[in-house]
Motif scaffolding. Sequence first.
Motif, PDB file in Angstrom:
ATOM      1  N   ALA A  19     -10.963  -4.827 -12.866  1.00 21.60           N
ATOM      2  CA  ALA A  19     -11.558  -3.695 -12.163  1.00 21.60           C
ATOM      3  C   ALA A  19     -13.061  -3.696 -12.444  1.00 21.60           C
ATOM      4  O   ALA A  19     -13.537  -4.396 -13.352  1.00 21.60           O
ATOM      5  CB  ALA A  19     -10.923  -2.391 -12.650  1.00 21.60           C
ATOM      6  N   THR A  39      -3.589 -10.429  -0.747  1.00 19.41           N
ATOM      7  CA  THR A  39      -4.165 -10.550   0.592  1.00 19.41           C
ATOM      8  C   THR A  39      -4.459 -11.998   0.984  1.00 19.41           C
ATOM      9  O   THR A  39      -5.095 -12.740   0.242  1.00 19.41           O
ATOM     10  CB  THR A  39      -5.460  -9.731   0.682  1.00 19.41           C
ATOM     11  OG1 THR A  39      -5.178  -8.360   0.390  1.00 19.41           O
ATOM     12  CG2 THR A  39      -6.062  -9.833   2.075  1.00 19.41           C
ATOM     13  N   GLU A  85      -1.903  -1.251  -7.007  1.00 22.87           N
ATOM     14  CA  GLU A  85      -3.288  -1.194  -7.451  1.00 22.87           C
ATOM     15  C   GLU A  85      -4.157  -2.135  -6.631  1.00 22.87           C
ATOM     16  O   GLU A  85      -3.704  -3.155  -6.121  1.00 22.87           O
ATOM     17  CB  GLU A  85      -3.380  -1.575  -8.930  1.00 22.87           C
ATOM     18  CG  GLU A  85      -2.637  -0.633  -9.864  1.00 22.87           C
ATOM     19  CD  GLU A  85      -2.686  -1.119 -11.301  1.00 22.87           C
ATOM     20  OE1 GLU A  85      -3.290  -2.189 -11.537  1.00 22.87           O
ATOM     21  OE2 GLU A  85      -2.117  -0.446 -12.168  1.00 22.87           O
ATOM     22  N   ASP A  86      -5.468  -1.797  -6.559  1.00 16.08           N
ATOM     23  CA  ASP A  86      -6.400  -2.573  -5.751  1.00 16.08           C
ATOM     24  C   ASP A  86      -6.486  -4.030  -6.207  1.00 16.08           C
ATOM     25  O   ASP A  86      -6.592  -4.943  -5.381  1.00 16.08           O
ATOM     26  CB  ASP A  86      -7.790  -1.931  -5.797  1.00 16.08           C
ATOM     27  CG  ASP A  86      -7.858  -0.633  -5.010  1.00 16.08           C
ATOM     28  OD1 ASP A  86      -6.940  -0.376  -4.201  1.00 16.08           O
ATOM     29  OD2 ASP A  86      -8.819   0.126  -5.203  1.00 16.08           O
ATOM     30  N   LEU A 104      -3.539  -5.797  -4.860  1.00 14.66           N
ATOM     31  CA  LEU A 104      -3.678  -5.931  -3.406  1.00 14.66           C
ATOM     32  C   LEU A 104      -4.627  -7.076  -3.067  1.00 14.66           C
ATOM     33  O   LEU A 104      -4.397  -7.826  -2.109  1.00 14.66           O
ATOM     34  CB  LEU A 104      -4.190  -4.627  -2.801  1.00 14.66           C
ATOM     35  CG  LEU A 104      -3.179  -3.480  -2.662  1.00 14.66           C
ATOM     36  CD1 LEU A 104      -3.896  -2.206  -2.235  1.00 14.66           C
ATOM     37  CD2 LEU A 104      -2.079  -3.837  -1.658  1.00 14.66           C
ATOM     38  N   ASP A 105      -5.691  -7.217  -3.863  1.00 13.56           N
ATOM     39  CA  ASP A 105      -6.635  -8.308  -3.644  1.00 13.56           C
ATOM     40  C   ASP A 105      -5.951  -9.660  -3.807  1.00 13.56           C
ATOM     41  O   ASP A 105      -6.172 -10.586  -3.016  1.00 13.56           O
ATOM     42  CB  ASP A 105      -7.802  -8.169  -4.622  1.00 13.56           C
ATOM     43  CG  ASP A 105      -8.812  -9.298  -4.484  1.00 13.56           C
ATOM     44  OD1 ASP A 105      -9.365  -9.461  -3.384  1.00 13.56           O
ATOM     45  OD2 ASP A 105      -9.048 -10.015  -5.469  1.00 13.56           O
ATOM     46  N   GLY A 107     -10.459  -8.968  -9.566  1.00  9.74           N
ATOM     47  CA  GLY A 107      -9.038  -9.061  -9.867  1.00  9.74           C
ATOM     48  C   GLY A 107      -8.547 -10.411 -10.319  1.00  9.74           C
ATOM     49  O   GLY A 107      -7.343 -10.677 -10.243  1.00  9.74           O
ATOM     50  N   ARG A 133       0.835  -1.213   0.000  1.00  8.13           N
ATOM     51  CA  ARG A 133       0.000   0.000   0.000  1.00  8.13           C
ATOM     52  C   ARG A 133       0.861   1.252   0.000  1.00  8.13           C
ATOM     53  O   ARG A 133       0.563   2.228  -0.701  1.00  8.13           O
ATOM     54  CB  ARG A 133      -0.917  -0.012   1.223  1.00  8.13           C
ATOM     55  CG  ARG A 133      -2.024  -1.052   1.168  1.00  8.13           C
ATOM     56  CD  ARG A 133      -3.059  -0.828   2.255  1.00  8.13           C
ATOM     57  NE  ARG A 133      -4.046  -1.897   2.280  1.00  8.13           N
ATOM     58  CZ  ARG A 133      -4.000  -2.931   3.117  1.00  8.13           C
ATOM     59  NH1 ARG A 133      -3.013  -3.010   4.010  1.00  8.13           N
ATOM     60  NH2 ARG A 133      -4.939  -3.860   3.074  1.00  8.13           N
TER      61      ARG A 133
END
Length: 465
Positions: free
Chosen positions: A363, A119, A111-112, A115-116, A303, A106
Amino acid sequence: MIYYNPCVTRFRQHHSCDRPDSLAQIRCRQKNAPIIPILLSQPEMPRMNIVDYMQTLGRQARAASYRLAAAGTAEKNDALDAIANAILREQDALLVANRQDLEAARAAGMEDALLDRLTLSARSVAAMAEGVAQVARLPDPVGEITDVKSRPSGIRIGRMRVPLGVIGIIYEARPNVTADAAALCLKSGNAVILRGGSEAIRSNQAIAALVREGLAATGLPGETVQAVETTDRAAVGVLITLREFVDVIVPRGGKGLIARLRAEARIPMIQHLDGNCHVYLEASAHPEKALNIVENAKTQRYGTCNTAESLLVDRAAATRLLPPILAMLSAKGVEIRGCAETQALIPGVMPATEEDYATEYLAPVISVKVVAGIDEAIAHINRYSSRHTDAIVTENHPAAMRFLREVDSSSVMVNASTRFADGFEYGLGAEIGISTDKIHVRGPVGLEGLTSQKWVVFGDGHVRS
């Protein structure tokens, strides 16, 4: 970054790498050894020679592959069960390592979607362990002899399934790949060199330490699964040219990684570039089925490579099917980019470009196109698809069969979400990736995809006349 467990692996004093400043705790269960805290930042150590280091990994992997090829099914399954148990036992430690990776990612502006993928959660760690355990329960393909036939000469010939040897896997962001790949390579009799992305270095090394523990507990060489300890990009360049030691490369990453490997690799690859997946609503599509499939294919997760990125709808059914589906997508925050007919039908839809139809968004964005019928739908998919996964929603059996035959993708579906394109869902256990190649293996790559076949001949003193 190194998780040191003296009961499992040896610490190499001459190796150094880019190590984050943190403490790791990995539990050693052998001889009641205590939890061992290890400082991961050791700046006083000299930097490693990348070429020498990678060649050492390759040499060790090759030696381990010979030992593993001789291992029995029970021996491999015991190791897999030990790995799964270790992952469950050390869930908290894995989540701590993953949180550190996420904080760093982060801060770096990741990018999200990535990150997904990066995780981990208690649920995903449990799924990771279950994936390893499920591989242990799968049939062992190694040594299977099929297609045995007698020849006029009196000999009998057949084909035996054998490991590929040493596999190099290069991946980004996904720490679960470390466990999945280790399990599949171990069960299929292959040694593996894992080079994960720098963004997941703590998570990957923590998982790899538990894999080594499971191997040691069952007497298999720790070098069966080796995780590259440096984040230096030069390690990738060396790995993909180690033809003496590595038999195949499996890349799992973005377009930049794949483009680099295509240009530089000197070793065969099992690859896929991206996942530009389509859902086509044929004229006879049932409205409720269509809405549910599109909702799941697009919005369950944004994602993943099997998420739908394009929606095609037959002109004859557009006014019946599109309004409720696009209303659902809009309510979920999905940006809709459509053709002129879609824009005329649904106010507020942004115009779609040629680039949109060829884009894997990862996205909450989807491209929509109204097509004249199944001919145009198939032509559109074969032009813009990445050959990953494409689905048709239809009540017309001949249309379904045409779609299955003519769409040139690794997975083609009838009345089902593209999200099912997954090794676990296909019953393969954990998967090592999804191949969009046409040679050797295609689609989700499980145990059989990590083996090859050789001819075997049985005789009784036969000689050729």
